[in-house]
Design an enzyme around this catalytic site. Structure first.
Site, PDB file in Angstrom:
ATOM      1  N   ASN A  59     -19.664  47.583  21.487  1.00  0.00           N
ATOM      2  CA  ASN A  59     -18.335  47.672  22.098  1.00  0.00           C
ATOM      3  C   ASN A  59     -17.292  47.399  21.018  1.00  0.00           C
ATOM      4  O   ASN A  59     -17.639  46.981  19.922  1.00  0.00           O
ATOM      5  CB  ASN A  59     -18.240  46.677  23.267  1.00  0.00           C
ATOM      6  CG  ASN A  59     -18.452  45.256  22.795  1.00  0.00           C
ATOM      7  OD1 ASN A  59     -17.694  44.737  21.993  1.00  0.00           O
ATOM      8  ND2 ASN A  59     -19.529  44.630  23.262  1.00  0.00           N
ATOM      9  N   ASP A 101     -23.985  43.756  28.536  1.00  0.00           N
ATOM     10  CA  ASP A 101     -24.674  43.409  29.785  1.00  0.00           C
ATOM     11  C   ASP A 101     -26.065  44.044  29.859  1.00  0.00           C
ATOM     12  O   ASP A 101     -26.928  43.568  30.578  1.00  0.00           O
ATOM     13  CB  ASP A 101     -23.833  43.877  30.977  1.00  0.00           C
ATOM     14  CG  ASP A 101     -22.551  43.053  31.086  1.00  0.00           C
ATOM     15  OD1 ASP A 101     -22.633  41.828  30.864  1.00  0.00           O
ATOM     16  OD2 ASP A 101     -21.476  43.633  31.360  1.00  0.00           O
ATOM     17  N   LYS A 129     -36.938  56.448  14.052  1.00  0.00           N
ATOM     18  CA  LYS A 129     -35.727  57.178  14.433  1.00  0.00           C
ATOM     19  C   LYS A 129     -36.068  58.258  15.466  1.00  0.00           C
ATOM     20  O   LYS A 129     -37.013  59.031  15.274  1.00  0.00           O
ATOM     21  CB  LYS A 129     -35.121  57.822  13.171  1.00  0.00           C
ATOM     22  CG  LYS A 129     -33.831  58.549  13.442  1.00  0.00           C
ATOM     23  CD  LYS A 129     -33.249  59.140  12.169  1.00  0.00           C
ATOM     24  CE  LYS A 129     -32.057  60.014  12.521  1.00  0.00           C
ATOM     25  NZ  LYS A 129     -31.545  60.746  11.377  1.00  0.00           N
ATOM     26  N   PHE A 132     -14.292  34.093  28.838  1.00  0.00           N
ATOM     27  CA  PHE A 132     -13.267  35.118  28.594  1.00  0.00           C
ATOM     28  C   PHE A 132     -13.626  36.323  29.441  1.00  0.00           C
ATOM     29  O   PHE A 132     -14.778  36.759  29.427  1.00  0.00           O
ATOM     30  CB  PHE A 132     -13.217  35.491  27.101  1.00  0.00           C
ATOM     31  CG  PHE A 132     -12.542  34.426  26.286  1.00  0.00           C
ATOM     32  CD1 PHE A 132     -13.182  33.219  26.036  1.00  0.00           C
ATOM     33  CD2 PHE A 132     -11.258  34.604  25.810  1.00  0.00           C
ATOM     34  CE1 PHE A 132     -12.554  32.200  25.324  1.00  0.00           C
ATOM     35  CE2 PHE A 132     -10.617  33.604  25.099  1.00  0.00           C
ATOM     36  CZ  PHE A 132     -11.267  32.396  24.853  1.00  0.00           C
ATOM     37  N   LYS A 185     -15.477  35.013  38.399  1.00  0.00           N
ATOM     38  CA  LYS A 185     -16.388  34.569  37.325  1.00  0.00           C
ATOM     39  C   LYS A 185     -16.282  33.070  37.087  1.00  0.00           C
ATOM     40  O   LYS A 185     -17.273  32.412  36.765  1.00  0.00           O
ATOM     41  CB  LYS A 185     -16.081  35.319  36.030  1.00  0.00           C
ATOM     42  CG  LYS A 185     -16.548  36.752  36.082  1.00  0.00           C
ATOM     43  CD  LYS A 185     -16.081  37.552  34.903  1.00  0.00           C
ATOM     44  CE  LYS A 185     -16.255  39.025  35.220  1.00  0.00           C
ATOM     45  NZ  LYS A 185     -15.692  39.877  34.184  1.00  0.00           N
ATOM     46  N   LYS A 231     -19.902  31.529  37.575  1.00  0.00           N
ATOM     47  CA  LYS A 231     -20.572  31.070  36.346  1.00  0.00           C
ATOM     48  C   LYS A 231     -20.381  29.572  36.124  1.00  0.00           C
ATOM     49  O   LYS A 231     -20.761  29.052  35.081  1.00  0.00           O
ATOM     50  CB  LYS A 231     -20.060  31.859  35.135  1.00  0.00           C
ATOM     51  CG  LYS A 231     -20.321  33.374  35.242  1.00  0.00           C
ATOM     52  CD  LYS A 231     -20.123  34.095  33.918  1.00  0.00           C
ATOM     53  CE  LYS A 231     -20.161  35.602  34.129  1.00  0.00           C
ATOM     54  NZ  LYS A 231     -20.385  36.359  32.906  1.00  0.00           N
TER      55      LYS A 231
HETATM   56  O1  C5P Z   1     -19.283  38.964  33.493  1.00  0.00           O
HETATM   57  P1  C5P Z   1     -18.508  39.241  32.260  1.00  0.00           P
HETATM   58  O2  C5P Z   1     -19.292  39.869  31.173  1.00  0.00           O
HETATM   59  O3  C5P Z   1     -17.244  39.988  32.475  1.00  0.00           O
HETATM   60  O4  C5P Z   1     -18.056  37.766  31.777  1.00  0.00           O
HETATM   61  C1  C5P Z   1     -17.392  37.559  30.593  1.00  0.00           C
HETATM   62  C2  C5P Z   1     -17.782  36.226  30.027  1.00  0.00           C
HETATM   63  O5  C5P Z   1     -19.193  36.030  30.106  1.00  0.00           O
HETATM   64  C3  C5P Z   1     -17.448  36.115  28.572  1.00  0.00           C
HETATM   65  O6  C5P Z   1     -17.073  34.782  28.279  1.00  0.00           O
HETATM   66  C4  C5P Z   1     -18.744  36.515  27.891  1.00  0.00           C
HETATM   67  O7  C5P Z   1     -18.836  35.948  26.595  1.00  0.00           O
HETATM   68  C5  C5P Z   1     -19.792  35.981  28.818  1.00  0.00           C
HETATM   69  N1  C5P Z   1     -21.035  36.784  28.874  1.00  0.00           N
HETATM   70  C6  C5P Z   1     -22.233  36.194  28.511  1.00  0.00           C
HETATM   71  N2  C5P Z   1     -23.405  36.918  28.585  1.00  0.00           N
HETATM   72  C7  C5P Z   1     -23.398  38.183  28.992  1.00  0.00           C
HETATM   73  C8  C5P Z   1     -22.203  38.789  29.376  1.00  0.00           C
HETATM   74  C9  C5P Z   1     -21.042  38.058  29.293  1.00  0.00           C
HETATM   75  O8  C5P Z   1     -22.239  35.038  28.125  1.00  0.00           O
HETATM   76  N3  C5P Z   1     -24.540  38.837  29.043  1.00  0.00           N
END
Ligand code: C5P
Length: 400
Positions: free
Chosen positions: A212, A281, A291, A325, A339, A343
């Site tokens: 990304n 994600d 490759k 974040f 979140k 979380k």
């Molecule tokens: O759910 P989302 O990805 O939008 O949440 C964002 C937050 O979760 C950020 O702080 C990111 O660093 C963290 N995150 C994480 N592990 C993931 C995805 C996101 O710790 N697999």
């Protein structure tokens, strides 16, 4: 906390090494950051760069000798020493370090140093053999014990053609050290902070990956700001092109799983986590070992969920303050608050990454900080360094 350098008086001492030309860049950047700069040059420094360069950059006269340093009826070296908030010697030769360690004051620069109440910081630059000499290392040790600051030189190809330690530290690093010495707000002293930053790379095959546009700038700014404020920082970073902040313990990671394993190893010993990384994600279910060759057919990749690192930290947290974040393109408030709850976070910074001028890759950011059980605080557009301090200000107000 505003830009630390704004309005500060920096006395820059330039001694006679080839790296003297880099002092021009340093001067220009300090001035752009709002500092006032006056320059003292040793006679040998003027053989490398003409004083006029610094006179033009600083719009101040350049001070060259003890008897010509007086502007009014004051004593030149004393008035310069009184004026300075910080004395930075860059580049610092073995000679000036030796003189400082021996208390010799035989020119304007060394005399001013002896008259200085403010801190003096050296950025050494010299041939790698000179730098390694026991006498020099001994002088550095002695000066450190007396409270002088040192900016370690970099490694690489030196002007003389040799390779090794002795290159003047990068100007960006020198500026970070100057900011560190000038920042009086040390409200994070004693805190251990974990910061994650940057994107992750999810391998498809040995030469391709999914990622990304995160540049890592926000996380690196948070890490640098915590360090300025006295925290001990572990920075777990995905792949970025950024120079790590001074004094951070840096862990380079690649994929989300890699970051997950590294973060979990550190988590128990920290007090606070800024989870700034843009973690993927999903990852490719089976990474190809060779490759993947193209065919005329479409290529279907199966993606599987990555662990959510922050969610896991939310489950394990005891004393730790967790700051997440949320980069969103729509419905920011609902997503961010969702979140925060799901979380088990204490704070979440929501930012709208649909705008071109802030967010991913930009030097600017704006957002809204959501606070568990309290509501939210908007943070207007500003550069990521100041933005980092604003987030930390809000967090520190509530935990101390
Ligand atoms: O759910 P989302 O990805 O939008 O949440 C964002 C937050 O979760 C950020 O702080 C990111 O660093 C963290 N995150 C994480 N592990 C993931 C995805 C996101 O710790 N697999």
């Amino acid at each position: 906390m505003d830009n630390i350098l704004r309005g500060k008086n920096i006395l820059l001492g330039i001694t006679g090494g080839i790296a003297a030309y880099k002092a021009a860049d340093l001067t220009s950047k300090l001035i752009r950051l709002g500092a006032k700069v006056k320059v003292i040059m040793t006679p040998s420094a003027t053989k490398f760069v003409h004083p006029l360069t610094f006179q033009s950059l600083t719009e101040n006269r350049v001070y060259l000798d003890v008897f010509g340093a007086t502007e009014t009826y004051e004593i030149g070296h004393i008035s310069l020493a009184k004026w300075a908030d910080l004395f930075v010697i860059a580049p610092a030769t073995a000679n000036i370090i030796g003189k400082a360690a021996a208390g010799i004051a035989d020119d304007l620069l060394s005399t001013t140093m002896l008259s200085m109440e403010a801190k003096t910081v050296f950025a050494p630059a010299m041939n790698t053999v000179m730098y390694g000499k026991p006498v020099l290392q001994d002088n550095i040790k002695k000066l450190k014990e007396w409270g002088f600051g040192f900016i370690p030189p970099g490694k690489g190809r030196l002007a003389c053609g040799d390779w090794g330690e002795g290159k003047l530290a990068d100007v960006g690093i020198i500026i970070q050290h100057i900011e560190y010495h000038l920042s009086s707000k040390k409200d994070m002293e004693g805190l251990k902070v974990l910061v994650t930053a940057g994107p992750t790379h999810e391998a498809i095959d040995p030469v391709r990956y999914i990622t990304n546009p995160s540049s890592g700038k926000m996380g690196y700014s948070i890490a640098a700001s915590c360090i300025m404020r006295g925290a001990e920082v572990d920075l777990v970073t995905g792949p970025t092109n950024l120079e790590p902040p001074i004094n951070a313990r840096v862990y380079k990671t690649d994929s989300a799983i890699d970051m997950y394993n590294t973060v979990l190893k550190i988590f128990d010993r920290v007090d606070m986590v800024f989870m700034t990384a843009a973690v993927a994600d999903y990852r490719v279910k089976e990474t190809a070992s060779k490759k993947i060759k193209k065919t005329d057919d479409s290529l279907i990749l199966e993606l599987v969920r990555n662990p959510d690192i922050l969610r896991e930290l939310g489950k394990r947290k005891r004393r730790q303050v967790l700051i997440g974040f949320a980069a969103e393109t729509h419905d920011l408030e609902n997503h961010a608050i969702g979140k925060l709850e799901s979380k088990n976070l204490d704070f979440i910074l929501g930012n709208d990454v649909s705008s071109d001028e802030s967010g991913f890759g930009s030097d600017l950011n704006r957002g809204v900080l959501f606070i568990r059980g309290e509501g939210s605080v908007p943070i207007p557009m500003m550069n990521k360094k100041e933005f980092a301090h604003r987030i930390i200000d809000e967090v520190m107000k509530r935990i101390r």
